[in-house]
Motif scaffolding. Structure first.
Motif, PDB file in Angstrom:
ATOM      1  N   SER A   7       0.852  -1.189   0.000  1.00 11.90           N
ATOM      2  CA  SER A   7       0.000   0.000   0.000  1.00 11.90           C
ATOM      3  C   SER A   7       0.887   1.237   0.000  1.00 11.90           C
ATOM      4  O   SER A   7       1.746   1.389   0.876  1.00 11.90           O
ATOM      5  CB  SER A   7      -0.923  -0.004   1.215  1.00 11.90           C
ATOM      6  OG  SER A   7      -1.879  -1.030   1.076  1.00 11.90           O
ATOM      7  N   ILE A   9       1.014   5.326   0.134  1.00  9.99           N
ATOM      8  CA  ILE A   9       0.218   6.467   0.591  1.00  9.99           C
ATOM      9  C   ILE A   9       1.054   7.730   0.437  1.00  9.99           C
ATOM     10  O   ILE A   9       2.085   7.877   1.082  1.00  9.99           O
ATOM     11  CB  ILE A   9      -0.197   6.290   2.067  1.00  9.99           C
ATOM     12  CG1 ILE A   9      -0.841   4.917   2.287  1.00  9.99           C
ATOM     13  CG2 ILE A   9      -1.128   7.424   2.496  1.00  9.99           C
ATOM     14  CD1 ILE A   9      -0.880   4.487   3.731  1.00  9.99           C
ATOM     15  N   ASP A  11       0.347  12.083  -0.761  1.00 11.72           N
ATOM     16  CA  ASP A  11      -0.583  13.095  -1.270  1.00 11.72           C
ATOM     17  C   ASP A  11      -0.116  13.688  -2.597  1.00 11.72           C
ATOM     18  O   ASP A  11      -0.876  14.371  -3.267  1.00 11.72           O
ATOM     19  CB  ASP A  11      -0.825  14.198  -0.233  1.00 11.72           C
ATOM     20  CG  ASP A  11       0.459  14.906   0.177  1.00 11.72           C
ATOM     21  OD1 ASP A  11       1.493  14.237   0.330  1.00 11.72           O
ATOM     22  OD2 ASP A  11       0.418  16.133   0.386  1.00 11.72           O
ATOM     23  N   ASN A  31      -1.656  -1.098  -4.084  1.00 10.63           N
ATOM     24  CA  ASN A  31      -2.799  -0.211  -3.879  1.00 10.63           C
ATOM     25  C   ASN A  31      -2.247   1.163  -3.551  1.00 10.63           C
ATOM     26  O   ASN A  31      -1.267   1.265  -2.806  1.00 10.63           O
ATOM     27  CB  ASN A  31      -3.657  -0.683  -2.708  1.00 10.63           C
ATOM     28  CG  ASN A  31      -4.257  -2.039  -2.968  1.00 10.63           C
ATOM     29  OD1 ASN A  31      -5.017  -2.210  -3.905  1.00 10.63           O
ATOM     30  ND2 ASN A  31      -3.898  -3.015  -2.159  1.00 10.63           N
ATOM     31  N   PHE A  33      -3.079   5.281  -2.290  1.00  9.31           N
ATOM     32  CA  PHE A  33      -4.003   6.119  -1.534  1.00  9.31           C
ATOM     33  C   PHE A  33      -3.440   7.528  -1.465  1.00  9.31           C
ATOM     34  O   PHE A  33      -2.237   7.714  -1.278  1.00  9.31           O
ATOM     35  CB  PHE A  33      -4.193   5.564  -0.121  1.00  9.31           C
ATOM     36  CG  PHE A  33      -4.642   4.125  -0.120  1.00  9.31           C
ATOM     37  CD1 PHE A  33      -5.988   3.799  -0.244  1.00  9.31           C
ATOM     38  CD2 PHE A  33      -3.719   3.099  -0.033  1.00  9.31           C
ATOM     39  CE1 PHE A  33      -6.401   2.470  -0.279  1.00  9.31           C
ATOM     40  CE2 PHE A  33      -4.114   1.769  -0.067  1.00  9.31           C
ATOM     41  CZ  PHE A  33      -5.465   1.456  -0.185  1.00  9.31           C
ATOM     42  N   ALA A  34      -4.325   8.521  -1.570  1.00 14.13           N
ATOM     43  CA  ALA A  34      -3.906   9.925  -1.530  1.00 14.13           C
ATOM     44  C   ALA A  34      -3.779  10.443  -0.105  1.00 14.13           C
ATOM     45  O   ALA A  34      -3.236  11.521   0.111  1.00 14.13           O
ATOM     46  CB  ALA A  34      -4.891  10.780  -2.311  1.00 14.13           C
ATOM     47  N   SER A  35      -4.254   9.670   0.877  1.00 16.27           N
ATOM     48  CA  SER A  35      -4.171  10.121   2.269  1.00 16.27           C
ATOM     49  C   SER A  35      -4.188   8.920   3.214  1.00 16.27           C
ATOM     50  O   SER A  35      -4.637   7.825   2.839  1.00 16.27           O
ATOM     51  CB  SER A  35      -5.360  11.029   2.616  1.00 16.27           C
ATOM     52  OG  SER A  35      -6.558  10.269   2.657  1.00 16.27           O
ATOM     53  N   GLU A  37      -6.070   8.709   5.780  1.00 13.58           N
ATOM     54  CA  GLU A  37      -7.482   8.436   6.085  1.00 13.58           C
ATOM     55  C   GLU A  37      -8.103   7.532   5.025  1.00 13.58           C
ATOM     56  O   GLU A  37      -8.880   6.626   5.348  1.00 13.58           O
ATOM     57  CB  GLU A  37      -8.279   9.748   6.166  1.00 13.58           C
ATOM     58  CG  GLU A  37      -7.858  10.646   7.306  1.00 13.58           C
ATOM     59  CD  GLU A  37      -6.621  11.507   6.993  1.00 13.58           C
ATOM     60  OE1 GLU A  37      -6.195  12.244   7.879  1.00 13.58           O
ATOM     61  OE2 GLU A  37      -6.072  11.432   5.872  1.00 13.58           O
ATOM     62  N   GLU A  38      -7.757   7.780   3.755  1.00 11.55           N
ATOM     63  CA  GLU A  38      -8.275   6.939   2.668  1.00 11.55           C
ATOM     64  C   GLU A  38      -7.812   5.499   2.858  1.00 11.55           C
ATOM     65  O   GLU A  38      -8.583   4.551   2.678  1.00 11.55           O
ATOM     66  CB  GLU A  38      -7.796   7.498   1.318  1.00 11.55           C
ATOM     67  CG  GLU A  38      -8.375   6.783   0.110  1.00 11.55           C
ATOM     68  CD  GLU A  38      -7.798   7.281  -1.215  1.00 11.55           C
ATOM     69  OE1 GLU A  38      -7.808   6.491  -2.175  1.00 11.55           O
ATOM     70  OE2 GLU A  38      -7.340   8.440  -1.283  1.00 11.55           O
ATOM     71  N   PHE A  39      -6.558   5.318   3.249  1.00 12.75           N
ATOM     72  CA  PHE A  39      -6.025   3.981   3.509  1.00 12.75           C
ATOM     73  C   PHE A  39      -6.772   3.321   4.670  1.00 12.75           C
ATOM     74  O   PHE A  39      -7.161   2.152   4.586  1.00 12.75           O
ATOM     75  CB  PHE A  39      -4.522   4.052   3.798  1.00 12.75           C
ATOM     76  CG  PHE A  39      -3.928   2.742   4.246  1.00 12.75           C
ATOM     77  CD1 PHE A  39      -3.897   1.644   3.400  1.00 12.75           C
ATOM     78  CD2 PHE A  39      -3.389   2.615   5.512  1.00 12.75           C
ATOM     79  CE1 PHE A  39      -3.343   0.434   3.815  1.00 12.75           C
ATOM     80  CE2 PHE A  39      -2.834   1.418   5.937  1.00 12.75           C
ATOM     81  CZ  PHE A  39      -2.814   0.323   5.085  1.00 12.75           C
ATOM     82  N   ARG A  41      -9.751   3.750   5.688  1.00 17.68           N
ATOM     83  CA  ARG A  41     -11.136   3.398   5.301  1.00 17.68           C
ATOM     84  C   ARG A  41     -11.182   2.281   4.262  1.00 17.68           C
ATOM     85  O   ARG A  41     -12.242   1.749   3.961  1.00 17.68           O
ATOM     86  CB  ARG A  41     -11.845   4.622   4.708  1.00 17.68           C
ATOM     87  CG  ARG A  41     -12.185   5.691   5.709  1.00 17.68           C
ATOM     88  CD  ARG A  41     -13.100   6.748   5.110  1.00 17.68           C
ATOM     89  NE  ARG A  41     -12.535   7.384   3.914  1.00 17.68           N
ATOM     90  CZ  ARG A  41     -11.833   8.521   3.929  1.00 17.68           C
ATOM     91  NH1 ARG A  41     -11.607   9.144   5.064  1.00 17.68           N
ATOM     92  NH2 ARG A  41     -11.368   9.030   2.796  1.00 17.68           N
ATOM     93  N   SER A  42     -10.041   1.904   3.737  1.00 14.28           N
ATOM     94  CA  SER A  42      -9.964   0.969   2.628  1.00 14.28           C
ATOM     95  C   SER A  42     -10.221  -0.480   3.059  1.00 14.28           C
ATOM     96  O   SER A  42      -9.796  -0.902   4.131  1.00 14.28           O
ATOM     97  CB  SER A  42      -8.561   1.061   2.021  1.00 14.28           C
ATOM     98  OG  SER A  42      -8.237  -0.108   1.330  1.00 14.28           O
TER      99      SER A  42
END
Length: 128
Positions: A7, A9, A11, A31, A33-35, A37-39, A41-42
């Motif tokens: 993963s 991460i 921005d 995978n 993620f831009a943040s 928090e996005e990770f 919630r993933s």
């Protein structure tokens, strides 16, 4: 055994894309993620074998993400990348168990070595 899931991460979209392309070229599932928090919630959170993350991001930093995951029982290896190499950040990351702490721009070979070390410490590798 299935391929490790990495993963990423960050921005910064261009760094995220470049890191994704490098890691995917090694045969890993990736995978992005831009943040933080996005990770979090993933649905990929529980599948992750290793996290490659920026330190400084708008809301939750990479260091805060690492602390949060450790506090909630997640124990996957972290590789930190940053454009702002601060010794206190490096110390905090490494004390919490990070595998590597890289300054941007970093060499692809260095990231590959870090990733191999991280997955070896986690009992997972591309060769399985």
């Amino acid at each position: 055994m299935s391929s490790p899931i990495i993963s990423i991460i960050d921005d910064d979209g261009s760094v995220r894309a470049a890191t994704h392309n490098l890691v995917r070229s090694l045969g890993y599932v990736v995978n992005t993620f831009a943040s933080a928090e996005e990770f979090l919630r993933s649905p990929r959170l529980n599948d992750t074998s290793c996290v490659i993350t920026d330190i400084r991001m708008p809301a939750m930093s990479g260091l805060d993400l690492q602390a949060h995951l450790l506090a909630t029982g997640y124990r996957f290896p972290f590789i930190f990348v940053t454009a702002f190499s601060v010794e206190s950040d490096r110390d905090r990351a490494m004390k919490a168990g990070a595998t590597c702490f890289l300054s941007k721009p970093f060499d692809g070979e260095t990231l590959i070595k870090c990733l191999e070390a991280a997955l070896a410490s986690n009992g997972r590798s591309a060769t399985g």
